[in-house]
Design a protein around this motif. Structure first.
Motif, PDB file in Angstrom:
ATOM      1  N   VAL A 112       0.850  -1.207   0.000  1.00 48.95           N
ATOM      2  CA  VAL A 112       0.000   0.000   0.000  1.00 48.95           C
ATOM      3  C   VAL A 112       0.882   1.251   0.000  1.00 48.95           C
ATOM      4  N   GLY A 113       1.904   1.212   0.866  1.00 49.15           N
ATOM      5  CA  GLY A 113       2.828   2.361   0.937  1.00 49.15           C
ATOM      6  C   GLY A 113       3.516   2.594  -0.386  1.00 49.15           C
ATOM      7  N   ILE A 145       4.400   5.785  -5.149  1.00 56.12           N
ATOM      8  CA  ILE A 145       4.510   5.934  -6.607  1.00 56.12           C
ATOM      9  C   ILE A 145       3.501   6.969  -7.112  1.00 56.12           C
ATOM     10  N   LEU A 146       2.291   6.900  -6.565  1.00 50.45           N
ATOM     11  CA  LEU A 146       1.257   7.857  -6.991  1.00 50.45           C
ATOM     12  C   LEU A 146       1.649   9.288  -6.632  1.00 50.45           C
ATOM     13  N   CYS A 147       2.024   9.455  -5.353  1.00 56.92           N
ATOM     14  CA  CYS A 147       2.346  10.812  -4.888  1.00 56.92           C
ATOM     15  C   CYS A 147       3.581  11.359  -5.586  1.00 56.92           C
ATOM     16  N   TYR A 159       0.875  20.945  -5.808  1.00 56.38           N
ATOM     17  CA  TYR A 159       2.232  20.421  -5.964  1.00 56.38           C
ATOM     18  C   TYR A 159       2.790  19.945  -4.624  1.00 56.38           C
ATOM     19  N   ALA A 160       2.572  20.755  -3.585  1.00 58.34           N
ATOM     20  CA  ALA A 160       3.245  20.489  -2.305  1.00 58.34           C
ATOM     21  C   ALA A 160       2.694  19.265  -1.580  1.00 58.34           C
ATOM     22  N   VAL A 161       1.392  19.075  -1.627  1.00 62.57           N
ATOM     23  CA  VAL A 161       0.797  17.992  -0.823  1.00 62.57           C
ATOM     24  C   VAL A 161       1.305  16.607  -1.268  1.00 62.57           C
ATOM     25  N   PRO A 162       1.175  16.243  -2.559  1.00 63.34           N
ATOM     26  CA  PRO A 162       1.700  14.914  -2.936  1.00 63.34           C
ATOM     27  C   PRO A 162       3.216  14.821  -2.787  1.00 63.34           C
ATOM     28  N   TYR A 163       3.900  15.954  -3.007  1.00 62.10           N
ATOM     29  CA  TYR A 163       5.360  15.915  -2.872  1.00 62.10           C
ATOM     30  C   TYR A 163       5.746  15.580  -1.425  1.00 62.10           C
ATOM     31  N   THR A 164       5.118  16.301  -0.492  1.00 68.48           N
ATOM     32  CA  THR A 164       5.401  16.064   0.923  1.00 68.48           C
ATOM     33  C   THR A 164       5.010  14.627   1.300  1.00 68.48           C
ATOM     34  N   ALA A 165       3.881  14.188   0.789  1.00 69.24           N
ATOM     35  CA  ALA A 165       3.416  12.833   1.101  1.00 69.24           C
ATOM     36  C   ALA A 165       4.427  11.799   0.638  1.00 69.24           C
ATOM     37  N   VAL A 189       7.652  12.213   0.183  1.00 68.68           N
ATOM     38  CA  VAL A 189       8.858  12.273   1.014  1.00 68.68           C
ATOM     39  C   VAL A 189       8.588  11.566   2.355  1.00 68.68           C
ATOM     40  N   LEU A 190       7.413  11.818   2.905  1.00 65.96           N
ATOM     41  CA  LEU A 190       7.073  11.178   4.180  1.00 65.96           C
ATOM     42  C   LEU A 190       6.963   9.665   4.032  1.00 65.96           C
ATOM     43  N   LEU A 191       6.386   9.210   2.917  1.00 66.26           N
ATOM     44  CA  LEU A 191       6.281   7.765   2.682  1.00 66.26           C
ATOM     45  C   LEU A 191       7.659   7.125   2.605  1.00 66.26           C
ATOM     46  N   LEU A 192       8.556   7.841   1.948  1.00 65.61           N
ATOM     47  CA  LEU A 192       9.931   7.338   1.855  1.00 65.61           C
ATOM     48  C   LEU A 192      10.565   7.277   3.238  1.00 65.61           C
TER      49      LEU A 192
END
Lengths: 523, 301
Positions: free
Chosen positions: A19-20, A25-27, B279-285, B287-290
């Motif tokens: 899921v992550g 990938i999406l984000c 732009y910022a929201v998915p970008y931040t997301a 980075v946080l996921l990583l």
């Protein structure tokens, strides 16, 4: 097998991880896609793209990069610093030279900083480009004190002042490009071109640009014909003035009609005549080896002035009388072909162009008489011939002298005071000089030259081949004021004479040089 | 999400006990208030000068705090061994990290609110002397600049958290700083990449076409590009694409020059708030996921 079990063991197949991963990938994909879109349509107005317009570009690019996005703050910081520096180094031209860099940096960092162009132009152009300020630092090399910066000659001062004005123009051009909303950058460039560089021709395109700006007031357009006239483009100037006059008549603007009429008479007709006359004087003096003819009549007698504008109007009146009409002749050719005006029909001298305008104005007058309800418009206001009236004409004034600045009362008084020998050509800005001043300045030049000659002879035991040898490399000997002709120098005995004022070829005393005066006023 | 909020609350409480933060806040407020004095040093553009100083101070001190607090966020837990008690509880690591992120962001936003309040009160009071006819608009534009600065902070904190999840505070600080520098120079780096392509015959058109077209162009032997040109392009374009573009969050020029410059020009140099957020929201997301992924794989022994 080992690989897949390792993947499973490390949890890479767990639900959370997958899921992550999908979310990542999406984000990330979306963010990079947006980023690519922004970069593909990267803002064209990124300020430092325009830095290439101004000198010293490399350092500005470095500053821009080093600002790391705080361009605005850095530009404000430099702005405050420049103001303090300007206050602290007030009227020090060498310090003002370095100020130019500061304003390039400020406007490179933030090209929308409109106040920086205004103030920068004041600092670099008005102050740094002032011959008065640079002139105060002129000292001969032997008189220069330690610890102070000086310039060696008036010529060097002029060059430095011009260079500063050029830098101010570069700054304004940057402003014109970066801030297309305001006319004032272009108009500041007009001001610097005219008052700083004495180059009205250069000011014309700036004035035209200024008129294209949305906030440009109407009066700016009125400066274009004036600048064209000052540039010697009298035909264009007259055409523009007449166009404005027509508009004023259409708009029934009493004020504008009056203004344009006066402009046509003073800055149009008179300026054109003045130029014609001074050009003839220049030509005459060049060919005769003397600065001035005995009278301006002599210009006509010798064929340097083939035409007197007064004759055109007289010819028109003759033509009208001959044809028993109050209408003007249809065109100049008619006048010439019918023998009312002595000119070559194929190649009329330049001032004959007036004729068409005068005729046009005649039509305007008739138009006014038939259609306008203006009560305040008087006949005289619409009559260009008022400058030719006998009233106010100076007794014994040479022919055509009246055409020089006839609208300038101060000049009239001067003409009365100093008599017929009062007109000289200044090649730089076509000003009219008074003879007394010219005499004194020439006396100063001669004294200086003779002193240099004496020093040279003392150290070399011989006279120089040319007067230029008396001056450092890159500088040349002064020439006679007004005419621009070289002084007469004899290398056999080291004597130097002038053509214009024979009285100066003998002993020159203090009285002849006149009272001390500020350095730049001598021109 | 309760667990996340609990950790966020805890992180916030912990952060506001940090004295360094207050020292920096005092400096920031003093700096903002220098506008009172500095406005007398200028001969024109008084409002602009005050706003420039205030907005700069809010942004810079916000970033400094984000850097200082963000890089030690995970390390402190490891250093004090408190991480062991947390991971032994029924709480996922990603929840821990997200809570830390939100807690720190909340702290930073509180500080930004304090600085902004001081700034707005200052310009309001000084406007009695300056009499700026566009004062209301100046306030609005300044608020927009501050808001976009907050969005920028969210991205920076995410990076600080990412680096602190696998490295020491010094290294995290250095890497976050480099991200800030790369982000601020993002468009310049892109121009450099375009310049590489444009330097070859026929490259003028391709330069604007993106990464894949650029690489294909450089790999074509007809262009005469060397392997070094390809590497330079790959590196520059890749950096421009992957690193955040912080210029998109810069509305300070708008806040300073809105009253003298045509609105169309300002639109050209300022991205809209919604675009910046998109732009910022998915970008931040991402980075946080990583960061969550790396933190999840980390061995605390």
């Amino acid at each position: 097998m080992i690989c897949s079990s390792a993947i499973r063991r490390r949890g890479f197949l767990s639900r959370n991880f997958l899921v992550g991963l999908v979310l990542f990938i999406l984000c990330a994909g979306f963010a990079i896609h947006r980023q690519a879109l922004y970069l593909a349509n990267m803002r064209p107005y990124r300020p430092y793209l325009t830095i290439n317009l101004i000198p010293g570009t490399r350092s500005n690019q470095v500053i821009k990069a080093a600002a790391l996005g705080y361009d605005d703050f850095l530009s404000v910081f430099l702005w405050l610093r420049s103001i303090q520096d300007f206050g602290g180094q007030f009227r020090d031209p060498f310090a003002l030279e370095s100020q130019a860099n500061a304003f390039w940096s400020i406007t490179a960092l933030q090209p929308l900083f409109t106040e920086a162009y205004d103030f920068g132009g004041l600092v670099i152009g008005d102050e740094g480009g002032s011959l008065n300020i640079w002139g105060s630092r002129v000292r001969p090399v032997e008189e220069q004190e330690q610890g102070w910066q000086f310039v060696n000659s008036m010529e060097e001062a002029r060059q430095r002042a011009d260079a500063m004005n050029e830098q101010a123009l570069a700054l304004f051009e940057h402003g014109i490009e970066s801030d297309p909303d305001h006319f004032r950058h272009a108009y500041n460039a007009v001001y610097t071109s005219v008052s700083g560089l004495h180059d009205p021709r250069r000011a014309v395109p700036y004035a035209e640009v200024a008129t294209l700006r949305p906030d440009c007031p109407d009066w700016v357009a009125g400066t274009i014909p004036y600048l064209q006239g000052r540039s010697g483009e009298h035909r264009i100037a007259m055409a523009l003035w007449f166009a404005r006059l027509r508009e004023a008549i259409s708009a029934r603007s009493d004020l504008q009609i009056g203004i344009n009429m006066r402009k046509i008479a003073e800055d149009g007709v008179n300026a054109w005549n003045c130029q014609t006359l001074t050009a003839a004087l220049s030509l005459w003096s060049g060919m005769h080896g003397r600065a001035l003819p005995d009278s301006l009549d002599q210009l006509v007698t010798d064929g340097f002035l083939t035409f007197d504008p007064e004759d055109v109007l007289a010819s028109i009146e003759l033509w009208r009388a001959a044809h028993s009409t109050t209408d003007p002749p249809p065109d100049l050719q008619t006048l010439v072909v019918e023998g009312f005006f002595p000119a070559d029909p194929e190649n009329p001298p330049e001032p004959l162009a007036f004729f068409d305008y005068i005729r046009f104005l005649d039509d305007v007058r008739r138009l006014q008489e038939t259609t306008s309800q203006f009560e305040t418009i008087r006949e005289a206001d619409l009559n260009l011939e008022m400058y030719l009236t006998v009233q106010g004409r100076i007794p014994d004034c040479p022919l055509n002298a009246w055409y020089i600045h006839s609208g300038d009362a101060q000049m009239l008084e001067r003409m009365q005071r100093i008599g017929p020998f009062s007109y000289m050509v200044d090649h730089r800005d076509s000003r009219v000089w008074d003879t007394n001043r010219l005499f004194e300045d020439t006396a100063r030049d001669l004294v200086s030259l003779r002193r240099r000659l004496s020093n040279y002879h003392g150290s070399h035991d011989q006279w120089p081949e040319t007067l230029d040898e008396l001056f450092p490399e890159g500088e040349s000997a002064p020439v006679e004021r007004g005419t621009g002709l070289p002084f007469i120098y004899d290398p056999a005995d080291g004597t130097v004479h002038c053509r214009t004022f024979p009285a100066l070829n003998g002993e020159i005393n203090e009285t002849m040089m006149g009272p001390p005066r500020p350095v730049d006023e001598g021109g | 999400m309760d667990k996340v909020f609990a950790i966020a609350q805890n992180t916030f409480k912990e952060a506001i006990r940090n004295r360094v933060m207050y020292v920096i806040l005092v400096f920031a407020i003093l700096f903002i208030l220098t506008g009172v004095v500095v406005k007398d040093l200028t001969i024109a553009a008084h409002g602009l000068v005050i706003r420039a100083i205030g907005l700069w101070a809010i942004n810079v001190f916000g970033l400094i705090l984000a850097l200082l607090l963000g890089i030690g966020l995970v390390y402190t837990e490891l250093d004090k061994k408190t991480i062991y008690t947390i991971v032994s509880k029924p709480i996922d690591r990603w929840q821990f990290l997200l809570g830390k992120y939100l807690g720190l962001l909340l702290t930073l936003y509180l500080i930004v609110v304090v600085m902004s309040a001081v700034f707005l009160v200052e310009i309001h009071l000084l406007n009695r002397q300056i009499q700026d006819p566009h004062f209301g608009l100046a306030m609005l534009m300044s608020l927009k600049a501050i808001f976009l600065g907050c969005v920028e902070l969210a991205v920076v904190v995410a990076f600080a958290l990412l680096f602190s999840s696998f490295s020491s505070p010094v290294l995290s600080g250095f890497m976050t700083l480099m991200v800030i520098v790369a982000g601020r120079l993002n468009e310049d780096i892109e121009r450099f990449a375009q310049k590489i392509i444009a330097g070859f015959e026929g490259g003028g058109e391709v330069a604007k076409q993106g990464f894949l077209a650029g690489m294909a162009f450089l790999r074509d032997p007809a262009t005469g590009a060397t392997i070094f040109d390809q590497i330079k392009f790959l590196f520059a374009k890749g950096t421009a694409l992957v690193f955040p573009n912080f210029e998109l969050f810069n509305a300070r020029t708008l806040a300073l020059h809105f009253d003298t410059v045509d609105v169309n020009i300002l639109k050209m140099i300022t991205v809209s708030t919604s675009d910046a957020l998109i732009y910022a929201v998915p970008y931040t997301a991402s980075v946080l996921l990583l960061a969550m992924f790396l933190f999840g794989r980390r061995n605390f022994r």
